[in-house]
Design a protein around this motif. Sequence first.
Motif, PDB file in Angstrom:
ATOM      1  N   LEU A 179       0.829  -1.203   0.000  1.00 20.13           N
ATOM      2  CA  LEU A 179       0.000   0.000   0.000  1.00 20.13           C
ATOM      3  C   LEU A 179       0.865   1.255   0.000  1.00 20.13           C
ATOM      4  CD1 LEU A 179      -2.684  -1.061   2.650  1.00 20.13           C
ATOM      5  CD2 LEU A 179      -2.991  -0.946   0.172  1.00 20.13           C
ATOM      6  N   LEU A 180       1.917   1.238   0.818  1.00 24.67           N
ATOM      7  CA  LEU A 180       2.791   2.398   0.922  1.00 24.67           C
ATOM      8  C   LEU A 180       3.588   2.603  -0.366  1.00 24.67           C
ATOM      9  CD1 LEU A 180       4.094   1.760   4.551  1.00 24.67           C
ATOM     10  CD2 LEU A 180       2.489   3.552   3.848  1.00 24.67           C
ATOM     11  N   GLU A 181       4.143   1.513  -0.893  1.00 26.09           N
ATOM     12  CA  GLU A 181       4.943   1.630  -2.111  1.00 26.09           C
ATOM     13  C   GLU A 181       4.111   2.136  -3.280  1.00 26.09           C
ATOM     14  OE1 GLU A 181       6.725  -2.187  -2.652  1.00 26.09           O
ATOM     15  OE2 GLU A 181       8.427  -1.751  -1.335  1.00 26.09           O
ATOM     16  N   ASP A 182       2.864   1.674  -3.361  1.00 26.14           N
ATOM     17  CA  ASP A 182       1.989   2.141  -4.434  1.00 26.14           C
ATOM     18  C   ASP A 182       1.746   3.648  -4.345  1.00 26.14           C
ATOM     19  OD1 ASP A 182       1.821  -0.418  -5.384  1.00 26.14           O
ATOM     20  OD2 ASP A 182      -0.188  -0.819  -4.604  1.00 26.14           O
ATOM     21  N   ALA A 183       1.888   4.201  -3.130  1.00 25.98           N
ATOM     22  CA  ALA A 183       1.687   5.639  -2.925  1.00 25.98           C
ATOM     23  C   ALA A 183       3.008   6.405  -2.905  1.00 25.98           C
ATOM     24  CB  ALA A 183       0.933   5.877  -1.618  1.00 25.98           C
ATOM     25  N   GLY A 184       4.119   5.713  -3.198  1.00 24.88           N
ATOM     26  CA  GLY A 184       5.428   6.376  -3.222  1.00 24.88           C
ATOM     27  C   GLY A 184       6.061   6.582  -1.863  1.00 24.88           C
ATOM     28  N   ILE A 185       5.561   5.880  -0.867  1.00 26.44           N
ATOM     29  CA  ILE A 185       6.134   5.984   0.490  1.00 26.44           C
ATOM     30  C   ILE A 185       7.038   4.781   0.701  1.00 26.44           C
ATOM     31  CG2 ILE A 185       5.613   6.026   2.963  1.00 26.44           C
ATOM     32  CD1 ILE A 185       2.954   7.368   2.265  1.00 26.44           C
ATOM     33  N   THR A 186       8.340   5.015   0.693  1.00 26.81           N
ATOM     34  CA  THR A 186       9.321   3.939   0.793  1.00 26.81           C
ATOM     35  C   THR A 186      10.353   4.265   1.868  1.00 26.81           C
ATOM     36  OG1 THR A 186      10.663   4.984  -0.941  1.00 26.81           O
ATOM     37  CG2 THR A 186       9.065   3.302  -1.632  1.00 26.81           C
ATOM     38  N   PRO A 187      11.007   3.226   2.437  1.00 24.92           N
ATOM     39  CA  PRO A 187      12.029   3.477   3.460  1.00 24.92           C
ATOM     40  C   PRO A 187      13.145   4.355   2.924  1.00 24.92           C
ATOM     41  CG  PRO A 187      11.407   1.165   3.421  1.00 24.92           C
ATOM     42  CD  PRO A 187      10.774   1.785   2.221  1.00 24.92           C
ATOM     43  N   SER A 188      13.631   5.268   3.784  1.00 25.32           N
ATOM     44  CA  SER A 188      14.660   6.209   3.359  1.00 25.32           C
ATOM     45  C   SER A 188      15.402   6.755   4.571  1.00 25.32           C
ATOM     46  CB  SER A 188      14.015   7.368   2.591  1.00 25.32           C
ATOM     47  OG  SER A 188      14.957   8.383   2.308  1.00 25.32           O
ATOM     48  N   CYS A 189      16.679   7.039   4.371  1.00 28.95           N
ATOM     49  CA  CYS A 189      17.468   7.702   5.416  1.00 28.95           C
ATOM     50  C   CYS A 189      17.397   9.221   5.293  1.00 28.95           C
ATOM     51  CB  CYS A 189      18.929   7.246   5.335  1.00 28.95           C
ATOM     52  SG  CYS A 189      19.191   5.528   5.830  1.00 28.95           S
ATOM     53  N   GLU A 190      16.891   9.715   4.183  1.00 26.78           N
ATOM     54  CA  GLU A 190      16.851  11.159   3.944  1.00 26.78           C
ATOM     55  C   GLU A 190      15.435  11.737   3.997  1.00 26.78           C
ATOM     56  OE1 GLU A 190      18.435   9.086   1.576  1.00 26.78           O
ATOM     57  OE2 GLU A 190      20.362   9.335   2.614  1.00 26.78           O
ATOM     58  N   ARG A 191      14.512  11.029   3.423  1.00 28.11           N
ATOM     59  CA  ARG A 191      13.162  11.586   3.302  1.00 28.11           C
ATOM     60  C   ARG A 191      12.388  11.470   4.619  1.00 28.11           C
ATOM     61  NH1 ARG A 191       8.456   9.778  -1.041  1.00 28.11           N
ATOM     62  NH2 ARG A 191       6.837  11.194  -0.251  1.00 28.11           N
ATOM     63  N   LEU A 192      11.655  12.500   4.953  1.00 23.99           N
ATOM     64  CA  LEU A 192      10.793  12.517   6.126  1.00 23.99           C
ATOM     65  C   LEU A 192       9.337  12.436   5.695  1.00 23.99           C
ATOM     66  CD1 LEU A 192      12.644  15.319   8.101  1.00 23.99           C
ATOM     67  CD2 LEU A 192      12.311  13.001   8.943  1.00 23.99           C
ATOM     68  N   TYR A 193       8.513  11.838   6.552  1.00 26.18           N
ATOM     69  CA  TYR A 193       7.093  11.701   6.271  1.00 26.18           C
ATOM     70  C   TYR A 193       6.275  12.319   7.400  1.00 26.18           C
ATOM     71  CZ  TYR A 193       8.645   8.311   2.772  1.00 26.18           C
ATOM     72  OH  TYR A 193       9.255   7.710   1.714  1.00 26.18           O
ATOM     73  N   LYS A 194       5.040  12.646   7.081  1.00 28.92           N
ATOM     74  CA  LYS A 194       4.127  13.187   8.075  1.00 28.92           C
ATOM     75  C   LYS A 194       2.978  12.205   8.310  1.00 28.92           C
ATOM     76  CE  LYS A 194       5.037  18.076   7.140  1.00 28.92           C
ATOM     77  NZ  LYS A 194       4.433  19.387   6.768  1.00 28.92           N
ATOM     78  N   VAL A 195       2.444  12.243   9.522  1.00 30.03           N
ATOM     79  CA  VAL A 195       1.357  11.347   9.889  1.00 30.03           C
ATOM     80  C   VAL A 195       0.198  11.477   8.916  1.00 30.03           C
ATOM     81  CG1 VAL A 195      -0.416  10.875  11.634  1.00 30.03           C
ATOM     82  CG2 VAL A 195       1.954  11.239  12.340  1.00 30.03           C
ATOM     83  N   VAL A 196      -0.130  12.692   8.543  1.00 27.78           N
ATOM     84  CA  VAL A 196      -1.312  12.911   7.719  1.00 27.78           C
ATOM     85  C   VAL A 196      -1.203  12.237   6.354  1.00 27.78           C
ATOM     86  CG1 VAL A 196      -0.459  15.133   6.813  1.00 27.78           C
ATOM     87  CG2 VAL A 196      -2.930  14.658   6.869  1.00 27.78           C
ATOM     88  N   GLU A 197       0.003  12.237   5.741  1.00 27.66           N
ATOM     89  CA  GLU A 197       0.131  11.633   4.417  1.00 27.66           C
ATOM     90  C   GLU A 197       0.114  10.109   4.486  1.00 27.66           C
ATOM     91  OE1 GLU A 197       3.987  12.100   2.372  1.00 27.66           O
ATOM     92  OE2 GLU A 197       4.766  12.942   4.249  1.00 27.66           O
ATOM     93  N   VAL A 198       0.682   9.537   5.548  1.00 25.78           N
ATOM     94  CA  VAL A 198       0.641   8.080   5.706  1.00 25.78           C
ATOM     95  C   VAL A 198      -0.769   7.631   6.078  1.00 25.78           C
ATOM     96  CG1 VAL A 198       1.537   6.132   7.024  1.00 25.78           C
ATOM     97  CG2 VAL A 198       3.084   7.968   6.326  1.00 25.78           C
TER      98      VAL A 198
END
Length: 263
Positions: A162-181
């Motif tokens: 589900l995450l990968e389909d939305a472009g959310i992948t593990p990263s050491c640089e990129r930060l994510y927000k609760v609302v987008e996940v």
Amino acid sequence: MLLLGLLLLQLSGITAAHQGHWEDYKYGHQGSEVLDKKPLCSWKCLLFTLQWPGGFCQSLNKDTECVIPQSINTWTIHGLWPLRVLSCCSCWPMFRSDVQEMEAELTEHWPSLVKTRSSFHFWLDEWHKHGACAACVEGMNSPLRYFQICLKLRGQFNIRRLLEDAGITPSCERLYKVVEVHRVLAPHLGDKHEIQCVTDDQGRQVWFQVKIPLSHNLTVGCDHHSGASSGPGWNGSPGHPCPPEVPFYYYPIDHQQPLQPCG
């Protein structure tokens, strides 16, 4: 989501031979009688909890060695926890033979990530602390059925896809927000799911767990925040809800350096 509601029906087809196997246990009927009484069966919600190995290691203290098996590259099961139960019945033991037929699948989807605790002892603890409380439900009234349910739920909630389909992948640089996940997961996990973080040794918020509330019949969306008390599965977690206003890391898995996946 109708598939979740049918899980118990699917498991009702346990063979007569296996049913007889359970009846042979001396504790079987006694355990069922005890589990039919409050407070063990007064719960209304369960939390199905999945953990991300890349972040889980950050939740351990420095004296606990984290090990991620080479075969593990995705979200794994932490547990299925009835909520607002004071304690579980200790009258229902579990033996390795109870899960022998599914041991390979459990090892793949529910491994221990702590070096000093084997996967079987992890499962044993989860049964004693939580599974015995869930056993008052017909479809989970044995270690075999409880772990079958957990594996089926794991198959239903493929969070990484589900995450990968939305472009959310593990990263050491990129930060994510609760609302987008949350926006990505809510249509599949319900609005009441919880994204959990831990704080690493550099003070960064690190995503390590998702808690999915389920009702008695395993449908999504039970209101687990209502009421005054929480069960052992809720309070026993080392994490906390990821702060909505603070971006968090979704660390990659590093099998060689699980505690320092980003150096």
